[in-house]
Design a protein around this motif. Structure first.
Motif, PDB file in Angstrom:
ATOM      1  N   LEU A 209      -0.417 -22.590  43.387  1.00 39.00           N
ATOM      2  CA  LEU A 209      -1.358 -23.327  44.237  1.00 39.00           C
ATOM      3  C   LEU A 209      -2.675 -22.570  44.381  1.00 39.00           C
ATOM      4  CD1 LEU A 209       1.046 -24.555  47.069  1.00 39.00           C
ATOM      5  CD2 LEU A 209       0.043 -25.939  45.238  1.00 39.00           C
ATOM      6  N   ASN A 210      -2.591 -21.264  44.533  1.00 43.72           N
ATOM      7  CA  ASN A 210      -3.819 -20.470  44.626  1.00 43.72           C
ATOM      8  C   ASN A 210      -4.607 -20.518  43.329  1.00 43.72           C
ATOM      9  OD1 ASN A 210      -3.165 -19.725  47.249  1.00 43.72           O
ATOM     10  ND2 ASN A 210      -2.121 -17.843  46.613  1.00 43.72           N
ATOM     11  N   HIS A 211      -3.891 -20.518  42.238  1.00 44.83           N
ATOM     12  CA  HIS A 211      -4.540 -20.639  40.940  1.00 44.83           C
ATOM     13  C   HIS A 211      -5.211 -22.009  40.806  1.00 44.83           C
ATOM     14  CE1 HIS A 211      -5.145 -19.534  36.735  1.00 44.83           C
ATOM     15  NE2 HIS A 211      -4.767 -20.758  36.414  1.00 44.83           N
ATOM     16  N   LEU A 212      -4.526 -23.033  41.313  1.00 44.83           N
ATOM     17  CA  LEU A 212      -5.066 -24.385  41.246  1.00 44.83           C
ATOM     18  C   LEU A 212      -6.286 -24.540  42.147  1.00 44.83           C
ATOM     19  CD1 LEU A 212      -4.412 -27.129  39.925  1.00 44.83           C
ATOM     20  CD2 LEU A 212      -3.064 -27.691  41.933  1.00 44.83           C
ATOM     21  N   ASP A 215      -9.969 -24.201  40.995  1.00 45.60           N
ATOM     22  CA  ASP A 215     -10.685 -25.312  40.359  1.00 45.60           C
ATOM     23  C   ASP A 215     -11.343 -26.163  41.443  1.00 45.60           C
ATOM     24  OD1 ASP A 215     -11.438 -27.716  39.094  1.00 45.60           O
ATOM     25  OD2 ASP A 215      -9.860 -27.485  37.594  1.00 45.60           O
ATOM     26  N   PRO A 216     -12.667 -26.321  41.430  1.00 43.58           N
ATOM     27  CA  PRO A 216     -13.351 -27.095  42.491  1.00 43.58           C
ATOM     28  C   PRO A 216     -12.848 -28.524  42.617  1.00 43.58           C
ATOM     29  CG  PRO A 216     -14.928 -25.854  41.172  1.00 43.58           C
ATOM     30  CD  PRO A 216     -13.612 -25.733  40.467  1.00 43.58           C
ATOM     31  N   PHE A 217     -12.428 -29.123  41.489  1.00 40.14           N
ATOM     32  CA  PHE A 217     -11.973 -30.508  41.532  1.00 40.14           C
ATOM     33  C   PHE A 217     -10.696 -30.647  42.370  1.00 40.14           C
ATOM     34  CE2 PHE A 217      -9.385 -34.005  39.839  1.00 40.14           C
ATOM     35  CZ  PHE A 217     -10.260 -35.068  40.002  1.00 40.14           C
ATOM     36  N   LYS A 220      -9.972 -29.909  47.038  1.00 42.82           N
ATOM     37  CA  LYS A 220      -9.835 -30.854  48.146  1.00 42.82           C
ATOM     38  C   LYS A 220      -8.425 -31.435  48.251  1.00 42.82           C
ATOM     39  CE  LYS A 220     -11.739 -34.654  45.357  1.00 42.82           C
ATOM     40  NZ  LYS A 220     -12.812 -35.677  45.277  1.00 42.82           N
ATOM     41  N   PHE A 221      -7.615 -31.250  47.176  1.00 42.25           N
ATOM     42  CA  PHE A 221      -6.234 -31.736  47.202  1.00 42.25           C
ATOM     43  C   PHE A 221      -5.243 -30.607  47.480  1.00 42.25           C
ATOM     44  CE2 PHE A 221      -8.401 -34.597  44.120  1.00 42.25           C
ATOM     45  CZ  PHE A 221      -8.330 -35.771  44.868  1.00 42.25           C
ATOM     46  N   HIS A 222      -5.735 -29.501  47.990  1.00 36.48           N
ATOM     47  CA  HIS A 222      -4.875 -28.340  48.189  1.00 36.48           C
ATOM     48  C   HIS A 222      -3.726 -28.641  49.152  1.00 36.48           C
ATOM     49  CE1 HIS A 222      -3.750 -24.121  48.449  1.00 36.48           C
ATOM     50  NE2 HIS A 222      -3.721 -24.239  49.765  1.00 36.48           N
TER      51      HIS A 222
END
Length: 313
Positions: A209-212, A215-217, A220-222
């Motif tokens: 999740l931290n890796h994801l 990515d700026p895209f 917002k879905f974190h």
């Protein structure tokens, strides 16, 4: 007073090979059939996909003799997805045809090459009901769920694959083995963020999740991704066996996992001993060494730990 002897039906073992389109199901069936034949098992391959044309393996039972996707699409003016759903419902209503075909093959090991439409294994009931009927016919089956290994190179896609795999496991209700197929092509679309065992054992997804989040895209879905990861880890059911169909060692490992899941390795169809049963019960060290070997062959690593890679991010 006459006594009638009740004959116990013979157990029939096998695999139902499922997974999304393009994951390598037909290639797996062909390779596994050849591998099992070399081991001395009498193998029967059953094509359960009404859209499968030009099969590369000898097919003992072919569902296209009963119904084909093209005929359904032309006759009922359906698209490929709706047509395939209709085909599997049609098979479900004509199970006597399937039973007669399967009963022609005794003392065999069965490979069922299934369709690739994801909905069939996540929320539609026709295929699930067919599997349940096979169980009533004394089949002991393992669901072999193939996933293209290159999804590991994309954290967002890997989380999606985990959700699909978990949903399939819960819906199909069979002993289950998830397989990362095409391991020899795993880095064709990018590099892995972590070691291979992070993906096969589905370790702490917080790192992913931290890796994801980098990515700026996806930033917002974190929160959404965090909740999906919690569901996956709360169930703690999903893990993967890496497989390259040309690699004999990975084929052996996949077959061991399947035989443990459906109970074939504990039966009396082949000579078995205490050592085999013990290796089935305790194999964590072997699994770790095997995954490390696969990584050495197919994955280029930089020698860093997960924590060091996170610090780089």
């Amino acid at each position: 007073m006459s006594h009638q002897t009740r004959v116990t039906p013979t157990l029939r073992f096998g695999q139902v090979v499922i997974g999304p389109p393009g994951s390598g199901k037909t290639t797996y069936c062909q390779g596994m059939a050849e591998f099992l034949t070399n081991l001395g098992r009498k193998v029967v391959v059953v094509n359960m996909d009404p859209a499968n044309e030009g099969l590369p393996y000898p097919c003992a039972v072919d569902i296209s003799e009963l119904v084909t996707l093209n005929d359904v699409m032309e006759g009922l003016k359906l698209g490929p997805n709706g047509g395939l759903l209709y085909c599997m419902d049609y098979v479900l209503t004509n199970l006597d045809w399937l039973e007669n075909k399967l009963n022609q093959h005794r003392d065999c090991y069965f490979l069922f090459d299934c369709p690739g439409q994801v909905e069939l294994y996540t929320h539609q009931n026709s295929v699930k009901d067919i599997f349940a009927q096979l169980d009533k016919w004394n089949f002991r089956l393992t669901a072999v769920h193939l996933v293209d290994s290159h999804y590991c190179t994309d954290p967002a896609k890997f989380i999606s694959v985990l959700c699909t795999s978990l949903s399939t496991m819960l819906h199909v209700e069979l002993p289950h083995v998830n397989i990362l197929s095409k391991m020899d092509l795993i880095e064709q679309y990018g590099k892995l963020a972590f070691n291979l065992d992070f993906y096969t054992e589905v370790m702490d997804l917080t790192y992913l999740l931290n890796h994801l989040a980098a990515d700026p895209f996806f930033k917002k879905f974190h929160h959404l991704n965090e909740k999906l990861a919690e569901v996956i880890q709360d169930y703690s059911l999903v893990s993967f066996v890496p497989l390259s169909i040309q690699d004999k060692e990975s084929m052996i490992q996949a077959l061991r996992a399947v035989d443990k899941a459906n109970g074939y390795c504990f039966g009396d169809l082949e000579e078995r001993n205490l050592q085999v049963m013990m290796s089935a019960a305790v194999g964590a060290d072997f699994q770790f060494n095997f995954t490390s070997g696969v990584q050495e062959r197919y994955v280029k690593t930089n020698g860093k730990t997960v924590e060091e890679e996170m610090m780089d991010l």
